[in-house]
Design a protein around this motif. Structure first.
Motif, PDB file in Angstrom:
ATOM      1  N   LEU A 132       0.838  -1.188   0.000  1.00 27.69           N
ATOM      2  CA  LEU A 132       0.000   0.000   0.000  1.00 27.69           C
ATOM      3  C   LEU A 132       0.880   1.247   0.000  1.00 27.69           C
ATOM      4  O   LEU A 132       1.871   1.311   0.722  1.00 27.69           O
ATOM      5  CB  LEU A 132      -0.901   0.012   1.246  1.00 27.69           C
ATOM      6  N   VAL A 133       0.500   2.233  -0.812  1.00 30.14           N
ATOM      7  CA  VAL A 133       1.178   3.532  -0.828  1.00 30.14           C
ATOM      8  C   VAL A 133       0.126   4.602  -0.537  1.00 30.14           C
ATOM      9  O   VAL A 133      -0.945   4.609  -1.151  1.00 30.14           O
ATOM     10  CB  VAL A 133       1.850   3.815  -2.191  1.00 30.14           C
ATOM     11  N   VAL A 134       0.419   5.467   0.419  1.00 31.50           N
ATOM     12  CA  VAL A 134      -0.460   6.585   0.767  1.00 31.50           C
ATOM     13  C   VAL A 134       0.323   7.860   0.491  1.00 31.50           C
ATOM     14  O   VAL A 134       1.367   8.098   1.109  1.00 31.50           O
ATOM     15  CB  VAL A 134      -0.898   6.527   2.255  1.00 31.50           C
ATOM     16  N   ARG A 186      -4.506   3.281  11.417  1.00 31.64           N
ATOM     17  CA  ARG A 186      -5.914   3.366  11.007  1.00 31.64           C
ATOM     18  C   ARG A 186      -6.152   2.628   9.692  1.00 31.64           C
ATOM     19  O   ARG A 186      -7.201   2.011   9.504  1.00 31.64           O
ATOM     20  CB  ARG A 186      -6.330   4.837  10.885  1.00 31.64           C
ATOM     21  N   PHE A 187      -5.181   2.680   8.766  1.00 30.61           N
ATOM     22  CA  PHE A 187      -5.321   1.907   7.531  1.00 30.61           C
ATOM     23  C   PHE A 187      -5.304   0.407   7.844  1.00 30.61           C
ATOM     24  O   PHE A 187      -6.089  -0.356   7.287  1.00 30.61           O
ATOM     25  CB  PHE A 187      -4.228   2.267   6.516  1.00 30.61           C
ATOM     26  N   ALA A 188      -4.425  -0.014   8.745  1.00 30.73           N
ATOM     27  CA  ALA A 188      -4.379  -1.429   9.139  1.00 30.73           C
ATOM     28  C   ALA A 188      -5.721  -1.853   9.737  1.00 30.73           C
ATOM     29  O   ALA A 188      -6.246  -2.928   9.405  1.00 30.73           O
ATOM     30  CB  ALA A 188      -3.249  -1.674  10.125  1.00 30.73           C
ATOM     31  N   GLN A 191       1.541  -8.601  10.728  1.00 33.01           N
ATOM     32  CA  GLN A 191       2.855  -7.971  10.661  1.00 33.01           C
ATOM     33  C   GLN A 191       2.881  -7.017   9.471  1.00 33.01           C
ATOM     34  O   GLN A 191       2.301  -7.305   8.423  1.00 33.01           O
ATOM     35  CB  GLN A 191       3.945  -9.032  10.476  1.00 33.01           C
ATOM     36  N   ARG A 192       3.551  -5.893   9.673  1.00 29.56           N
ATOM     37  CA  ARG A 192       3.668  -4.925   8.597  1.00 29.56           C
ATOM     38  C   ARG A 192       4.944  -4.107   8.776  1.00 29.56           C
ATOM     39  O   ARG A 192       5.386  -3.873   9.890  1.00 29.56           O
ATOM     40  CB  ARG A 192       2.445  -4.029   8.520  1.00 29.56           C
ATOM     41  N   ALA A 221      -8.495 -11.676   3.135  1.00 28.76           N
ATOM     42  CA  ALA A 221      -8.845 -11.410   1.734  1.00 28.76           C
ATOM     43  C   ALA A 221      -8.974  -9.919   1.425  1.00 28.76           C
ATOM     44  O   ALA A 221      -9.036  -9.542   0.263  1.00 28.76           O
ATOM     45  CB  ALA A 221     -10.142 -12.119   1.378  1.00 28.76           C
ATOM     46  N   HIS A 222      -9.035  -9.058   2.447  1.00 33.58           N
ATOM     47  CA  HIS A 222      -9.142  -7.598   2.292  1.00 33.58           C
ATOM     48  C   HIS A 222     -10.116  -7.187   1.182  1.00 33.58           C
ATOM     49  O   HIS A 222      -9.801  -6.380   0.321  1.00 33.58           O
ATOM     50  CB  HIS A 222      -7.765  -6.940   2.110  1.00 33.58           C
ATOM     51  N   SER A 223     -11.333  -7.763   1.219  1.00 35.78           N
ATOM     52  CA  SER A 223     -12.308  -7.486   0.164  1.00 35.78           C
ATOM     53  C   SER A 223     -12.783  -6.035   0.210  1.00 35.78           C
ATOM     54  O   SER A 223     -12.845  -5.413   1.271  1.00 35.78           O
ATOM     55  CB  SER A 223     -13.494  -8.437   0.291  1.00 35.78           C
TER      56      SER A 223
END
Length: 197
Positions: free
Chosen positions: A73-75, A96-98, A107-108, A137-139
């Motif tokens: 992910l790029v913000v 908040r994105f997580a 883990q990130r 699945a982050h749908s």
């Protein structure tokens, strides 16, 4: 702010390589060093390199899923917002994105870069849960990211980007939307949709 999921081809999915690239470590050390880098969700603590090994080991424990275990992910932020984006605010935005993506327990590895015209946050998420070893699945992630972006802009007084505000966001072309949001021009898919309505 604009958030964008960077698609990773299955044959190129390599969490360790992505995490090292984000922080400009090892083979990527000749690039501009990030403004800040950190890892989160790791049992072993805050050590960036140890966290990479932990995430790779966790991914190896899921032998069922054939889908990509890594999410990039790029913000991106507007230049005029840079003074408002303290290290604490940037870490909170990442958290908040997580949460929005259902990856808060995962883990990130994260890094903030200021080597381009726009300050941007890059995140490598391990989609394999560290205890259940199931893949997230982050749908409908685009809709979740867009809604959160508008919320964060209001909350922190950041420059507001055009949101998608569409009836069927999951049917929009994410690359075209990113172009529209970044450059303020209408894409061909958006034009075609407008003409057909």
């Amino acid at each position: 702010m604009i958030s964008r999921h960077i698609n990773i081809e299955p044959e190129n999915d390599n969490y360790g390589r992505l995490a090292r690239y984000i922080a400009r470590l090892d083979e990527y050390a000749d690039g501009a060093a990030p403004y800040m880098a950190w890892c989160a969700g790791c049992v072993g603590g805050d050590d960036y390199r140890d966290g990479i090994g932990e995430a790779i080991d966790t991914q190896a424990l899921n032998t069922r899923s054939k889908a990509n275990p890594t999410y990039h992910l790029v913000v991106s932020f507007h230049p005029e917002d840079e003074a408002k984006l303290t290290p604490e605010v940037l870490k909170e935005i990442e958290r908040r994105f997580a949460d929005a993506l259902g990856l808060s327990e995962h883990q990130r590895h994260c890094a903030v870069h200021n080597d381009t015209n726009n300050l941007h946050l890059q995140i490598a998420y391990n989609l394999i849960h560290p205890t259940t070893h199931n893949r997230n699945a982050h749908s409908l992630d685009f809709a979740k990211r867009d809604e959160l972006g508008r919320e964060l802009e209001r909350e922190y007084g950041l420059t507001v980007d055009n949101g998608m505000e569409q009836k069927n966001p999951e049917k929009r072309n994410e690359k075209a939307l990113g172009l529209e949001l970044q450059q303020g021009i209408q894409s061909l898919p958006s034009y075609a949709q407008a003409v057909s309505e």
